[in-house]
Motif scaffolding. Structure first.
Motif, PDB file in Angstrom:
ATOM      1  N   TYR A  38      39.398  38.274  33.671  1.00 25.24           N
ATOM      2  CA  TYR A  38      38.023  38.129  33.171  1.00 25.24           C
ATOM      3  C   TYR A  38      37.137  37.377  34.171  1.00 25.24           C
ATOM      4  O   TYR A  38      36.030  37.809  34.509  1.00 25.24           O
ATOM      5  CB  TYR A  38      38.034  37.408  31.825  1.00 25.24           C
ATOM      6  N   LYS A  39      37.614  36.231  34.659  1.00 20.44           N
ATOM      7  CA  LYS A  39      36.818  35.404  35.568  1.00 20.44           C
ATOM      8  C   LYS A  39      36.521  36.139  36.872  1.00 20.44           C
ATOM      9  O   LYS A  39      35.415  36.041  37.410  1.00 20.44           O
ATOM     10  CB  LYS A  39      37.539  34.090  35.850  1.00 20.44           C
ATOM     11  N   GLU A  67      32.743  37.101  38.025  1.00 25.00           N
ATOM     12  CA  GLU A  67      32.249  36.558  39.283  1.00 25.00           C
ATOM     13  C   GLU A  67      31.598  37.663  40.119  1.00 25.00           C
ATOM     14  O   GLU A  67      30.527  37.466  40.710  1.00 25.00           O
ATOM     15  CB  GLU A  67      33.397  35.920  40.066  1.00 25.00           C
TER      16      GLU A  67
END
Length: 354
Positions: free
Chosen positions: A327-328, A332
């Protein structure tokens, strides 16, 4: 098969090297598949292109599954896990999205549903063409849908549940999810028709499957229309399932006996996930092998020698339950894209005043 010759973490560059190590004959076609099926009783392995990675060597041999004259064990596992979910429910009627069912029975991981909304970012992260990612999702969605609905139909035939497909909506100003009203269904239908005409399509399947490059535009356009006309953030399809509390536990216990005899050592969920991973990777190899004689528009991607590796990578990221959350990483990339778009917009606005 000299299974003592292999250990966890070993990587064999190809099938022939594996055969030499295990001291087994090199075979082809169904005989080769039978060898891999037999190997799966002794260890957990993953094919990455032509190489074979040994992830785990079992302490005990998994019992051989006899499939002749009985139902497919894959279907039995899905039925058992769905029956178990329903048996634990205190409600007589539950409504579940397909992805929530798939996650609960462990056929997909947490990245699967999220990444279908962020194909562009997933493409940048993995360096895999968007068209190949859509090809993966088109094939996997069809296979997973069939597995879930086949299990529901079989439970319905046993008269322990009834089910129907329904549409649910998420309201714009509330966190509530509920069944769509008839009026809302009409608004959503007309929004989809408007976007089909705008993008030059006649049927929804054309943009969702065959012309998937415009899937994002279609979805975003529909959501903008329904937000304006009905205060709906988004909609999705789900299953409304009626449960016989009197008989569902009895049916679950029958299925447990049927399946657990074959899978004493590993959990049903882990085995099911392994099966999905193996099947999807094997299917990718088959699509690649048949691409030269295919008239599919995806053949130009599937014929490439790197196609199986790309699909294997997607299977590991989106299906394998050992995969970490990305997810991160995706967000990003999404943030960087937004910042770049804002920069371009500012430059264009400045240019207007020169």
């Amino acid at each position: 098969m000299k299974i003592d010759n292999i250990s966890e973490g070993q990587i064999f560059k190809n099938y022939k090297e594996l055969c030499r190590e295990l001291e087994m004959p090199v075979k082809s076609s169904n005989s080769k598949k039978a060898q891999f099926s037999e190997l799966s009783r002794y260890c957990k392995f993953v094919k990455v292109g032509h190489s074979i990675h040994i992830h785990e060597v079992y302490d005990q041999i998994v019992d051989k599954v006899e499939t002749r004259g009985r139902k497919n064990i894959y279907g039995d596992m899905v039925q058992l896990l769905i029956a178990d979910i329903l048996a634990k429910s205190e409600d007589h009627v539950v409504t579940l999205s397909r992805n929530s069912l798939l996650r609960t029975v462990n056929m997909i991981n947490k990245n699967y549903g999220f990444c279908i909304q962020h194909v562009k970012q997933l493409s940048k992260l993995t360096e895999i063409e968007e068209a190949v990612i859509y090809d993966f999702y088109n094939n996997s969605n069809n296979s997973l849908k069939q597995a879930i609905e086949s299990a529901l139909k079989n439970l319905e035939k046993r008269c322990v549940i009834w089910y129907e497909r329904v549409m649910k909506v998420s309201l714009l100003h509330y966190s509530d999810h509920r069944l769509a009203t008839d009026k809302e269904k009409t608004i959503i239908m007309e929004a989809k028709k408007e976007m089909l005409k705008k993008l030059g399509y006649t049927e929804e399947d054309e943009v969702l499957i065959r012309k998937s490059k415009n899937y994002g535009k279609f979805k975003k356009g529909v959501e903008e229309i329904i937000k304006e006309k009905a205060d709906i953030s988004y909609y999705y399809n789900a299953y409304k399932i009626g449960i016989s509390q009197k008989y569902i536990k009895e049916e679950r216990d029958k299925l447990i006996k049927l399946v657990m005899d074959d899978y004493k050592r590993i959990t049903i969920q882990d085995r099911l996930n392994d099966t999905v991973v193996e099947n999807f990777k094997s299917n990718a190899e088959n699509r690649h092998d048949n691409a030269a004689n295919s008239i599919s528009k995806m053949a130009i991607y599937r014929v490439d020698c790197g196609y199986p590796n790309k699909i294997n990578q997607l299977v590991d990221i989106l299906i394998d339950d050992d995969q970490s959350d990305i997810y991160k990483d995706i967000m990003e990339i999404h943030k960087e894209e937004q910042e770049f778009e804002q920069l371009i917009s500012c430059l264009e606005n400045d240019q207007l005043f020169v």
